[in-house]
Design a protein around this motif. Sequence first.
Motif, short mmCIF file in Angstrom:
data_model
loop_
_atom_site.label_atom_id
_atom_site.label_comp_id
_atom_site.label_asym_id
_atom_site.label_seq_id
_atom_site.Cartn_x
_atom_site.Cartn_y
_atom_site.Cartn_z
N ILE A 57 3.56 -6.49 -12.07
CA ILE A 57 3.03 -5.99 -10.80
C ILE A 57 1.66 -5.38 -11.06
CG2 ILE A 57 3.38 -4.33 -8.92
CD1 ILE A 57 6.44 -4.59 -9.53
N GLY A 58 0.65 -5.90 -10.38
CA GLY A 58 -0.71 -5.39 -10.53
C GLY A 58 -0.88 -4.07 -9.80
N VAL A 59 -1.81 -3.25 -10.27
CA VAL A 59 -2.09 -1.95 -9.66
C VAL A 59 -3.59 -1.84 -9.42
CG1 VAL A 59 -2.00 0.55 -9.99
CG2 VAL A 59 -0.14 -0.87 -10.87
N LYS A 60 -3.96 -1.47 -8.20
CA LYS A 60 -5.37 -1.18 -7.89
C LYS A 60 -5.43 0.26 -7.40
CE LYS A 60 -8.05 -5.24 -6.94
NZ LYS A 60 -8.95 -5.87 -6.01
N CYS A 61 -6.08 1.10 -8.19
CA CYS A 61 -6.28 2.49 -7.81
C CYS A 61 -7.55 2.61 -6.97
CB CYS A 61 -6.36 3.37 -9.05
SG CYS A 61 -4.80 3.41 -9.97
N LYS A 62 -7.68 3.73 -6.30
CA LYS A 62 -8.75 3.92 -5.31
C LYS A 62 -10.14 3.61 -5.86
CE LYS A 62 -9.82 6.92 -1.48
NZ LYS A 62 -9.41 8.12 -0.76
N GLU A 63 -10.41 3.96 -7.12
CA GLU A 63 -11.75 3.71 -7.67
C GLU A 63 -12.04 2.23 -7.84
OE1 GLU A 63 -9.11 4.37 -11.31
OE2 GLU A 63 -9.44 5.54 -9.50
N GLU A 64 -11.04 1.36 -7.69
CA GLU A 64 -11.22 -0.09 -7.83
C GLU A 64 -11.28 -0.81 -6.47
OE1 GLU A 64 -8.68 -1.33 -11.60
OE2 GLU A 64 -7.50 -0.12 -10.19
N ILE B 258 -7.85 -4.31 1.27
CA ILE B 258 -7.77 -2.87 1.53
C ILE B 258 -8.91 -2.42 2.44
CG2 ILE B 258 -9.08 -2.02 -0.46
CD1 ILE B 258 -5.75 -0.53 0.77
N GLY B 259 -10.01 -3.18 2.46
CA GLY B 259 -11.15 -2.84 3.31
C GLY B 259 -10.83 -2.93 4.80
N GLN B 260 -9.72 -3.56 5.16
CA GLN B 260 -9.32 -3.67 6.56
C GLN B 260 -8.68 -2.38 7.09
OE1 GLN B 260 -7.20 -7.42 7.44
NE2 GLN B 260 -7.68 -7.94 5.31
N ILE C 175 0.88 -1.16 0.00
CA ILE C 175 0.00 0.00 0.00
C ILE C 175 0.92 1.21 0.00
CG2 ILE C 175 -1.80 1.29 1.22
CD1 ILE C 175 -2.64 -1.32 2.55
N ILE C 176 0.75 2.07 -0.99
CA ILE C 176 1.61 3.25 -1.15
C ILE C 176 0.91 4.42 -0.48
CG2 ILE C 176 2.91 4.64 -2.80
CD1 ILE C 176 3.38 1.50 -2.95
N THR C 177 1.56 5.01 0.55
CA THR C 177 0.93 6.10 1.30
C THR C 177 1.85 7.32 1.40
OG1 THR C 177 1.70 5.25 3.44
CG2 THR C 177 -0.49 4.54 2.70
N ASP C 178 1.22 8.44 1.66
CA ASP C 178 1.92 9.70 1.91
C ASP C 178 1.20 10.37 3.08
OD1 ASP C 178 3.61 11.93 1.60
OD2 ASP C 178 2.21 12.89 0.21
N LYS C 179 1.91 10.56 4.17
CA LYS C 179 1.33 11.19 5.37
C LYS C 179 0.09 10.45 5.86
CE LYS C 179 3.33 15.57 4.15
NZ LYS C 179 3.11 16.83 3.48
N GLY C 180 0.11 9.11 5.78
CA GLY C 180 -0.97 8.30 6.34
C GLY C 180 -2.17 8.07 5.46
N VAL C 181 -2.17 8.62 4.26
CA VAL C 181 -3.28 8.39 3.32
C VAL C 181 -2.73 7.83 2.01
CG1 VAL C 181 -4.75 10.19 4.32
CG2 VAL C 181 -3.23 10.75 2.43
N PRO C 182 -3.57 7.14 1.24
CA PRO C 182 -3.10 6.60 -0.04
C PRO C 182 -2.48 7.70 -0.90
CG PRO C 182 -5.22 5.69 0.49
CD PRO C 182 -4.96 6.79 1.50
N SER C 183 -1.34 7.41 -1.47
CA SER C 183 -0.58 8.39 -2.24
C SER C 183 -1.16 8.61 -3.62
CB SER C 183 0.86 7.91 -2.36
OG SER C 183 1.65 8.89 -2.98
N THR C 184 -1.06 9.84 -4.10
CA THR C 184 -1.48 10.18 -5.46
C THR C 184 -0.30 10.24 -6.41
OG1 THR C 184 -1.34 12.54 -4.96
CG2 THR C 184 -3.50 11.49 -4.70
N GLU C 185 0.92 10.15 -5.86
CA GLU C 185 2.12 10.19 -6.69
C GLU C 185 3.28 9.56 -5.92
OE1 GLU C 185 3.64 14.20 -7.35
OE2 GLU C 185 2.64 14.85 -5.52
N ILE D 142 -2.77 2.10 -4.59
CA ILE D 142 -2.37 3.51 -4.64
C ILE D 142 -3.61 4.32 -5.00
CG2 ILE D 142 -1.63 3.35 -7.05
CD1 ILE D 142 0.75 5.23 -6.26
N ASP D 143 -3.67 5.57 -4.56
CA ASP D 143 -4.83 6.41 -4.89
C ASP D 143 -5.01 6.50 -6.40
OD1 ASP D 143 -6.56 8.63 -5.42
OD2 ASP D 143 -6.22 9.34 -3.40
N LYS D 144 -3.98 6.95 -7.10
CA LYS D 144 -3.98 6.95 -8.56
C LYS D 144 -2.55 6.90 -9.05
CE LYS D 144 -5.47 11.68 -8.16
NZ LYS D 144 -6.24 12.77 -8.65
#
Length: 100
Positions: free
Chosen positions: A80-87, A94-96, A7-17, A64-66
Amino acid sequence: MVKTIAIITDKGVPSTEIKENTLINVFKLEGNRVSGYESIKLDSADTNSFSKLLKLKEISLIYIDKVNNELHRMLHKLGIGVKCKEEWEGDQFIGQFVFG
């Protein structure tokens, strides 16, 4: 079967970059159970270094967020698979986590 997810995060939330100080939260899963965890802070925003790190850690899927198209293509080439926030809706892993 062991699977490694990040899970890619920035300051505790999913990262956008991907940027300096982005956290790569690595989870080793055996079946539906987490058997290991590691947090890695990125020293640079270089996408090549990022993708090499994911490959080295044997990550099979990232959340990752996006993600931009260039990075998405690079990760796909590495298998490597990618799941963005809309998925994420209905995703058990991730629901945990609660991101606010």
